[in-house]
Design an enzyme around this catalytic site. Structure first.
Site, short mmCIF file in Angstrom:
data_model
loop_
_atom_site.label_atom_id
_atom_site.label_comp_id
_atom_site.label_asym_id
_atom_site.label_seq_id
_atom_site.Cartn_x
_atom_site.Cartn_y
_atom_site.Cartn_z
N CYS A 76 0.94 -1.18 -0.05
CA CYS A 76 -0.07 0.02 -0.03
C CYS A 76 1.05 1.17 -0.04
O CYS A 76 2.00 1.36 0.65
CB CYS A 76 -0.92 -0.29 1.31
SG CYS A 76 -0.41 0.67 2.86
N HIS A 78 0.11 3.96 1.25
CA HIS A 78 0.07 5.01 2.55
C HIS A 78 0.88 4.55 3.41
O HIS A 78 1.65 5.42 4.45
CB HIS A 78 -1.21 4.83 3.09
CG HIS A 78 -2.38 5.33 1.83
ND1 HIS A 78 -3.36 4.42 1.52
CD2 HIS A 78 -2.25 6.21 1.24
CE1 HIS A 78 -4.12 5.17 0.56
NE2 HIS A 78 -3.59 6.23 0.11
N HIS A 79 1.53 3.19 3.55
CA HIS A 79 2.05 2.76 4.80
C HIS A 79 3.40 1.91 4.26
O HIS A 79 4.16 1.52 5.07
CB HIS A 79 1.24 1.85 5.83
CG HIS A 79 -0.07 2.52 6.25
ND1 HIS A 79 -1.31 2.45 5.78
CD2 HIS A 79 -0.12 3.29 7.32
CE1 HIS A 79 -1.94 3.09 6.39
NE2 HIS A 79 -1.48 3.64 7.25
N GLN A 117 -5.51 -0.48 -3.56
CA GLN A 117 -6.33 -1.66 -4.30
C GLN A 117 -6.96 -1.25 -5.33
O GLN A 117 -7.20 -1.84 -6.48
CB GLN A 117 -6.98 -2.40 -3.29
CG GLN A 117 -7.69 -3.65 -3.57
CD GLN A 117 -8.48 -4.41 -2.51
OE1 GLN A 117 -8.24 -4.03 -1.51
NE2 GLN A 117 -9.16 -5.32 -3.20
N HIS A 145 -5.13 -6.15 4.19
CA HIS A 145 -4.19 -5.25 4.35
C HIS A 145 -3.50 -5.21 5.65
O HIS A 145 -3.94 -5.25 6.56
CB HIS A 145 -4.78 -3.76 4.15
CG HIS A 145 -5.50 -3.73 2.66
ND1 HIS A 145 -4.75 -2.71 1.87
CD2 HIS A 145 -6.35 -4.10 2.14
CE1 HIS A 145 -5.57 -2.66 0.58
NE2 HIS A 145 -6.55 -3.74 0.59
N CYS A 147 -1.54 -3.19 6.80
CA CYS A 147 -1.69 -1.79 7.28
C CYS A 147 -2.88 -1.64 8.39
O CYS A 147 -2.89 -1.01 9.20
CB CYS A 147 -1.52 -0.74 6.42
SG CYS A 147 -2.87 -0.50 5.46
ZN LIG Z 1 -1.96 1.13 4.16
#
Ligand SMILES: [Zn+2]
Length: 188
Positions: A76, A78-79, A117, A145, A147
């Site tokens: 991902c 974001h993380h 995703q 996920h 995260c």
């Molecule tokens: Zn994430």
């Protein structure tokens, strides 16, 4: 990708999280992580046309082509933590088909990079659309996920589903239902 630079960054990261990159178990870690990242982000340097490499054929077949349960592993954006699961890809040809083994390879091109995703799912559908101009294309991904599972909310069993449907799969409920019945979504 500059392996040396990444090794240096990983070494600094280890220090910042309170580790000692000089202790025995960590000595080769920056090197391993750099190698791993090269693989996990190899989708950036893949060219779809090279991947398809003349595997598109003229064919009169016009029934649904379905490749389901394609495993994928992505990260991902974001993380930078993994999300992974399965992708199901279907299309209804309009004179052109692609070698079946190419479909998981298309998935890997978009999975092996930082992703969300929804975008990965859309990109797979767009690629089929662009190169085959089918009567319809449908892509569904189901993923877990890390995260979400490892941090914060710790929803261990939650999985996320996203879909991209075009053409006949969008316009014709019977075709769409047939597809969803065939993949029998049951989580990963
Ligand atoms: Zn994430």
């Amino acid at each position: 990708m500059n392996q040396e630079k990444i090794q240096k960054l990983v070494s600094n990261l280890l220090i910042e999280i309170g580790e000692n990159p000089k202790r025995e178990g960590l000595l080769s870690t920056p090197k391993r992580v750099a190698k791993a990242y090269e693989f996990l982000t190899s989708g950036y340097s893949k060219d779809i046309e090279e991947v398809l490499n003349n595997a598109i054929f003229q064919e009169k077949y016009d029934e649904m082509v379905l490749v389901k349960d394609i495993d994928f592993y992505s990260m991902c954006e974001h993380h930078m933590l993994p999300f992974y699961g399965k992708v199901h890809v279907a299309y209804i040809p309009n004179g052109k088909i692609v070698g079946l083994s190419k479909i998981p390879r298309i998935v890997d091109v978009f999975a092996r990079r930082l992703q969300v995703q929804e975008r990965m799912t859309q990109q797979i559908a767009d690629t089929i659309e662009k190169y085959l101009q089918p009567k319809g294309v449908a892509v569904v991904s189901e993923a877990r996920h890390m995260c979400m599972m490892m941090r914060g909310v710790e929803k261990q069993n939650s999985s996320a589903t996203s879909s991209a449907v075009h053409g006949l799969f969008k316009e014709d409920a019977r075709t769409r239902n047939e597809f969803f019945n065939l993949i029998k979504m049951r989580g990963v």
